[in-house]
Design a protein around this motif. Structure first.
Motif, mmCIF file in Angstrom:
data_model
loop_
_atom_site.group_PDB
_atom_site.id
_atom_site.type_symbol
_atom_site.label_atom_id
_atom_site.label_comp_id
_atom_site.label_asym_id
_atom_site.label_seq_id
_atom_site.Cartn_x
_atom_site.Cartn_y
_atom_site.Cartn_z
ATOM 1 N N ALA A 101 0.653 -1.227 -0.035
ATOM 2 C CA ALA A 101 0.097 -0.012 0.103
ATOM 3 C C ALA A 101 0.899 1.262 0.026
ATOM 4 O O ALA A 101 0.143 2.408 -0.415
ATOM 5 N N ARG A 102 2.096 1.139 0.545
ATOM 6 C CA ARG A 102 3.091 2.385 0.281
ATOM 7 C C ARG A 102 3.609 2.785 -0.982
ATOM 8 O O ARG A 102 3.872 3.909 -1.049
ATOM 9 N N LEU A 103 3.190 1.769 -2.086
ATOM 10 C CA LEU A 103 3.591 2.012 -3.452
ATOM 11 C C LEU A 103 2.689 2.878 -4.149
ATOM 12 O O LEU A 103 2.070 2.307 -4.908
ATOM 13 N N THR A 104 2.265 4.074 -3.607
ATOM 14 C CA THR A 104 1.205 4.667 -4.239
ATOM 15 C C THR A 104 1.639 5.580 -5.589
ATOM 16 O O THR A 104 2.877 5.564 -5.643
ATOM 17 N N ASP A 105 0.788 6.101 -6.054
ATOM 18 C CA ASP A 105 1.215 6.779 -7.264
ATOM 19 C C ASP A 105 2.139 7.742 -7.099
ATOM 20 O O ASP A 105 2.748 8.239 -7.825
ATOM 21 N N ARG A 106 1.790 8.850 -5.862
ATOM 22 C CA ARG A 106 2.662 9.608 -5.527
ATOM 23 C C ARG A 106 4.097 9.195 -5.158
ATOM 24 O O ARG A 106 5.221 10.003 -5.657
ATOM 25 N N ALA A 107 4.411 8.059 -4.739
ATOM 26 C CA ALA A 107 5.583 7.258 -4.294
ATOM 27 C C ALA A 107 6.169 7.172 -5.603
ATOM 28 O O ALA A 107 7.489 7.184 -5.879
ATOM 29 N N ARG A 108 5.692 6.584 -6.805
ATOM 30 C CA ARG A 108 6.037 5.894 -7.658
ATOM 31 C C ARG A 108 6.477 7.550 -8.631
ATOM 32 O O ARG A 108 7.645 7.484 -9.177
ATOM 33 N N GLU A 109 5.701 8.575 -8.392
ATOM 34 C CA GLU A 109 6.119 9.759 -9.315
ATOM 35 C C GLU A 109 7.639 10.328 -8.716
ATOM 36 O O GLU A 109 8.315 10.986 -9.674
ATOM 37 N N TYR A 110 7.724 9.904 -7.443
ATOM 38 C CA TYR A 110 8.993 10.795 -7.085
ATOM 39 C C TYR A 110 10.171 9.539 -6.612
ATOM 40 O O TYR A 110 11.211 9.857 -6.307
ATOM 41 N N ASN A 111 10.010 8.290 -7.272
ATOM 42 C CA ASN A 111 10.991 7.198 -7.217
ATOM 43 C C ASN A 111 11.976 7.456 -8.051
ATOM 44 O O ASN A 111 11.433 7.620 -9.362
ATOM 45 N N LEU A 112 13.291 7.421 -7.738
ATOM 46 C CA LEU A 112 14.228 7.654 -8.919
ATOM 47 C C LEU A 112 14.405 6.815 -9.952
ATOM 48 O O LEU A 112 14.426 7.016 -11.138
ATOM 49 N N ALA A 113 14.261 5.390 -9.678
ATOM 50 C CA ALA A 113 14.320 4.449 -10.783
ATOM 51 C C ALA A 113 13.138 4.676 -11.702
ATOM 52 O O ALA A 113 13.267 4.530 -13.100
ATOM 53 N N ASP A 114 11.792 4.876 -11.372
ATOM 54 C CA ASP A 114 10.752 5.234 -11.960
ATOM 55 C C ASP A 114 10.874 6.522 -12.727
ATOM 56 O O ASP A 114 10.530 6.515 -14.060
ATOM 57 N N ILE A 115 11.670 7.450 -12.300
ATOM 58 C CA ILE A 115 11.701 8.680 -13.013
ATOM 59 C C ILE A 115 12.635 8.310 -14.291
ATOM 60 O O ILE A 115 12.470 8.814 -15.343
ATOM 61 N N VAL A 116 13.740 7.449 -13.935
ATOM 62 C CA VAL A 116 14.701 7.077 -14.885
ATOM 63 C C VAL A 116 13.994 6.456 -16.032
ATOM 64 O O VAL A 116 14.197 6.819 -17.264
#
Length: 202
Positions: A101-116
């Protein structure tokens, strides 16, 4: 992130840093003015912020370095004790979340690997990146390794960086930035062994 404070006291810290702080420092001290004269670096959460700013604003910084970067893998987020989650991430991503549940859309937005993964290769190549971490830094070595080796899809983005690993835990003991590297790199005392991961040619 634009979430410093809360309610009426909330501050748009990210906007302040990019739109006000950097230009004002450059104007006051006659520095920077263009990407090749501008770099950002930090330790721990500051390392996360340095890489995050450089990734979210391609071409704004000519170089960016994260030492013991506070980047967490999905498993790291899931396994984090609730007290630590609430203290460090609850304000940004919501308190009292557990597991996936911690892997929210906002967490993904600011996750470095996801930004890459979301950033076009030509935009990634606008900045030179460096990752540094101690071999015994159990808090942040997994995240650094995730950014360093990651999954095949991370490499396919064109994500390129240099890296250094120092024996022990203090990031400040990391060796000088190599030109470009792939594969394990460890520095100890005055002896350096460099390999390469990607290249920084423009």
């Amino acid at each position: 992130m634009n979430d410093a404070g809360s309610g009426a006291d909330a501050l748009r810290y990210e906007d302040m840093f990019i739109e006000e702080f950097v230009p004002s420092v450059e104007q006051a001290h006659g520095l920077g003015g263009r990407a090749e004269r501008r770099a950002v670096a930090g330790l721990s959460m500051g390392g996360y912020g340095a890489l995050m700013y450089a990734l979210r604003y391609p071409g704004r910084f000519g170089a960016a370095a994260g030492l013991s970067t506070a980047h967490f893998t999905d498993e790291g987020y899931r396994a984090m004790p609730m007290g630590e989650w609430n203290r460090f991430f609850g304000h940004a991503f919501a308190r009292d979340l557990a597991g996936s549940a911690r892997l929210t859309d906002r967490a993904r937005e600011y996750n470095l690997a996801d930004i890459v993964r979301r950033t076009a290769p030509d935009r990634l190549r606008r900045t030179r990146y460096h990752l540094g971490c101690g071999t015994e830094d159990t808090n942040y070595l997994p995240g650094t390794e995730d950014l360093r080796s990651g999954s095949p899809d991370l490499h396919s983005t064109g994500w390129s960086h240099s890296r250094s690993t120092a024996d022990g835990s203090p990031a400040s003991t990391a060796c000088a930035t190599p030109t470009s590297c792939t594969g394990p790199r460890r520095c100890s005392d005055s002896t350096e062994e460099a390999t390469s991961h990607g290249n920084h040619d423009r």
